[in-house]
Design a protein around this motif. Sequence first.
Motif, PDB file in Angstrom:
ATOM      1  N   PRO A  19       0.836  -1.205   0.000  1.00 30.34           N
ATOM      2  CA  PRO A  19       0.000   0.000   0.000  1.00 30.34           C
ATOM      3  C   PRO A  19       0.870   1.254   0.000  1.00 30.34           C
ATOM      4  N   GLY A  20       0.467   2.239  -0.787  1.00 31.08           N
ATOM      5  CA  GLY A  20       1.184   3.508  -0.807  1.00 31.08           C
ATOM      6  C   GLY A  20       2.360   3.540  -1.755  1.00 31.08           C
ATOM      7  N   VAL A  21       2.664   2.427  -2.405  1.00 26.68           N
ATOM      8  CA  VAL A  21       3.793   2.389  -3.324  1.00 26.68           C
ATOM      9  C   VAL A  21       3.394   3.026  -4.649  1.00 26.68           C
ATOM     10  N   ALA A  22       4.198   3.975  -5.096  1.00 25.82           N
ATOM     11  CA  ALA A  22       3.880   4.662  -6.348  1.00 25.82           C
ATOM     12  C   ALA A  22       4.323   3.825  -7.536  1.00 25.82           C
ATOM     13  N   ALA A  23       3.784   4.132  -8.686  1.00 32.55           N
ATOM     14  CA  ALA A  23       4.171   3.439  -9.905  1.00 32.55           C
ATOM     15  C   ALA A  23       5.589   3.802 -10.288  1.00 32.55           C
ATOM     16  N   ALA A  24       6.189   2.972 -11.142  1.00 34.61           N
ATOM     17  CA  ALA A  24       7.541   3.251 -11.620  1.00 34.61           C
ATOM     18  C   ALA A  24       7.548   4.555 -12.404  1.00 34.61           C
ATOM     19  N   ALA A  25       8.754   5.081 -12.593  1.00 36.81           N
ATOM     20  CA  ALA A  25       8.882   6.343 -13.325  1.00 36.81           C
ATOM     21  C   ALA A  25       8.217   6.237 -14.689  1.00 36.81           C
ATOM     22  N   PRO A  26       7.452   7.219 -15.063  1.00 42.09           N
ATOM     23  CA  PRO A  26       6.670   7.133 -16.304  1.00 42.09           C
ATOM     24  C   PRO A  26       7.543   7.199 -17.541  1.00 42.09           C
ATOM     25  N   PRO A  27       7.014   6.714 -18.680  1.00 41.29           N
ATOM     26  CA  PRO A  27       7.759   6.784 -19.942  1.00 41.29           C
ATOM     27  C   PRO A  27       8.137   8.233 -20.253  1.00 41.29           C
ATOM     28  N   GLY A  28       9.287   8.414 -20.863  1.00 37.92           N
ATOM     29  CA  GLY A  28       9.739   9.764 -21.184  1.00 37.92           C
ATOM     30  C   GLY A  28      10.786  10.282 -20.236  1.00 37.92           C
ATOM     31  N   HIS A  29      10.870   9.679 -19.073  1.00 32.45           N
ATOM     32  CA  HIS A  29      11.925  10.058 -18.146  1.00 32.45           C
ATOM     33  C   HIS A  29      13.259   9.527 -18.660  1.00 32.45           C
ATOM     34  N   ARG A  30      14.336  10.096 -18.175  1.00 32.46           N
ATOM     35  CA  ARG A  30      15.663   9.724 -18.651  1.00 32.46           C
ATOM     36  C   ARG A  30      16.071   8.341 -18.170  1.00 32.46           C
ATOM     37  N   LYS A  31      16.804   7.642 -19.007  1.00 30.85           N
ATOM     38  CA  LYS A  31      17.421   6.397 -18.576  1.00 30.85           C
ATOM     39  C   LYS A  31      18.606   6.744 -17.684  1.00 30.85           C
ATOM     40  N   VAL A  32      18.723   6.053 -16.572  1.00 27.07           N
ATOM     41  CA  VAL A  32      19.807   6.326 -15.633  1.00 27.07           C
ATOM     42  C   VAL A  32      21.145   5.940 -16.272  1.00 27.07           C
ATOM     43  N   PRO A  33      22.163   6.800 -16.191  1.00 25.12           N
ATOM     44  CA  PRO A  33      23.462   6.471 -16.795  1.00 25.12           C
ATOM     45  C   PRO A  33      24.044   5.182 -16.224  1.00 25.12           C
ATOM     46  N   LYS A  34      24.774   4.462 -17.036  1.00 26.93           N
ATOM     47  CA  LYS A  34      25.437   3.250 -16.581  1.00 26.93           C
ATOM     48  C   LYS A  34      26.403   3.584 -15.447  1.00 26.93           C
ATOM     49  N   GLY A  35      26.353   2.790 -14.386  1.00 29.32           N
ATOM     50  CA  GLY A  35      27.244   3.001 -13.256  1.00 29.32           C
ATOM     51  C   GLY A  35      26.746   4.016 -12.242  1.00 29.32           C
ATOM     52  N   PHE A  36      25.575   4.611 -12.473  1.00 35.08           N
ATOM     53  CA  PHE A  36      25.015   5.584 -11.532  1.00 35.08           C
ATOM     54  C   PHE A  36      24.731   4.884 -10.205  1.00 35.08           C
ATOM     55  N   LEU A  37      25.118   5.526  -9.111  1.00 27.69           N
ATOM     56  CA  LEU A  37      24.944   4.924  -7.789  1.00 27.69           C
ATOM     57  C   LEU A  37      23.671   5.428  -7.117  1.00 27.69           C
ATOM     58  N   TRP A  38      22.833   4.498  -6.742  1.00 29.36           N
ATOM     59  CA  TRP A  38      21.623   4.777  -5.971  1.00 29.36           C
ATOM     60  C   TRP A  38      21.819   4.207  -4.568  1.00 29.36           C
ATOM     61  N   GLY A  39      21.431   4.952  -3.561  1.00 31.44           N
ATOM     62  CA  GLY A  39      21.580   4.363  -2.238  1.00 31.44           C
ATOM     63  C   GLY A  39      21.101   5.250  -1.125  1.00 31.44           C
ATOM     64  N   SER A  40      21.552   4.915   0.055  1.00 27.70           N
ATOM     65  CA  SER A  40      21.220   5.680   1.254  1.00 27.70           C
ATOM     66  C   SER A  40      22.489   5.882   2.066  1.00 27.70           C
ATOM     67  N   ALA A  41      22.433   6.870   2.927  1.00 27.39           N
ATOM     68  CA  ALA A  41      23.579   7.203   3.775  1.00 27.39           C
ATOM     69  C   ALA A  41      23.189   7.046   5.235  1.00 27.39           C
ATOM     70  N   ILE A  42      24.197   6.750   6.034  1.00 27.29           N
ATOM     71  CA  ILE A  42      23.975   6.561   7.467  1.00 27.29           C
ATOM     72  C   ILE A  42      25.313   6.785   8.155  1.00 27.29           C
TER      73      ILE A  42
END
Length: 435
Positions: A19-42
């Motif tokens: 519940p509450g989860v949004a849909a994936a990024a819609p068509p037309g958005h940019r493709k993430v560059p190869k090697g792009f880092l996604w994450g969190s900090a702590i």
Amino acid sequence: MDRRTVISGLGALTLAGVPGVAAAAPPGHRKVPKGFLWGSAISAHQSEGNNVNSDMWLNETVPGTLFREPSGDACDSYHRYGEDMRIAASLGFNCYRFGIEWARIEPRPGVFSLAELDHYKTMLETCHALGLSPMVTFCHFTTPRWFAARGGFEAPDAPDLFARFAGTAAGHFGSLLTAATTFNEINAPRLITVLAPGSEKARPLIDRMLAASARACGSDRFGSWIFADAVRIEPPTRIAHVKAYAAIKAAGPAKVGISLSMQEFQPATGGTAKVAALNRALYDTWLEPSVPSDFIGVQTYTRVMIGPDGALPVPTGAEQTDSGYEYYPPALGAMVRYAAQASGKPVFITESGIATGDDARRIAFIDATLAEVRQCLADGIDLRGYLHWSLLDNYEWTRGYDHRFGLVAVDRKTFKRTPKASAHHLGRIVKSGLI
């Protein structure tokens, strides 16, 4: 102002149908560059718990402390880091930024704990096993108690001691260490005086707390970096970064960057010259070629309106976060551009987040800041990654546990981790491969 239990069970969290989860990024958005880092900090102190040999633990507990409450067990991430990392990996993240605690690794001057070094080495191994590229912070505001009792970074040999610690740890980690920052928000002591214009009035209270910590150590001084006088602490911090950078680079292949708190200064009437002066003093001095770094870590939370005499209150009617900052996501894009242009180096967003108990506002903030990331990439900015602060609702320094930045809620009694809708929302975007 971050662990521990190696890989075993708990499997990936199922994101579909939450519940509450949004849909994936819609068509037309940019493709993430190869090697792009996604994450969190702590950070270590804010999440590990029971960091009893650190300067901050003492500051939290002495008479006259400025801390609302002590850190105590924090999130018990010292023992539960494996669970935390598995949650991050299940969200589709490929990077995990965490801190190592100097006070644990070198509890007495020149005495290094192999057990603690192995503990953090196991953390790095766990990251790699889960597909998380680790980014390690060597000093996230805290130092050993013995180091503070010598005057902290104002002691003449402090930069050498910090470099010795950094080199020892990096040597122990070897090729497991892929990216690092020496200090978290190396410009923080000076920035505090800007973001909190009345902070000079708190100086007597700070000095009283530090004096109590000094007495508890049987010393006549106690130098906690984040509470130090900005003018005095900046030169030795700069030297400490330079020496630690060299020590880490000599020990292995890691990319070593500099992490800056970069809030956007915007001029109000008569404030243009003041903005230029603040940018020079707070940002440019760290972005110049004389400061060695392989990348710039940008940590942006808000904008600050500046008049001829300095910072102004948040504009009337503007939304504020629980930290009292103006809710202003466009600041992130502005400061990524600033750092890239001023330094000529790759940029990572090493922190971006919001203190709020309303997770819908966190989702909106994520969407707005990712729109800035998307535009920076479209403009050709060499932006290499986005790390959200924070993975967990953790200890927020003098403000205690009331300010919630986390994608994941933590029960203060059982330590149960519960990913919020915002975590699943960001995870769906990451897994879509689009931004």
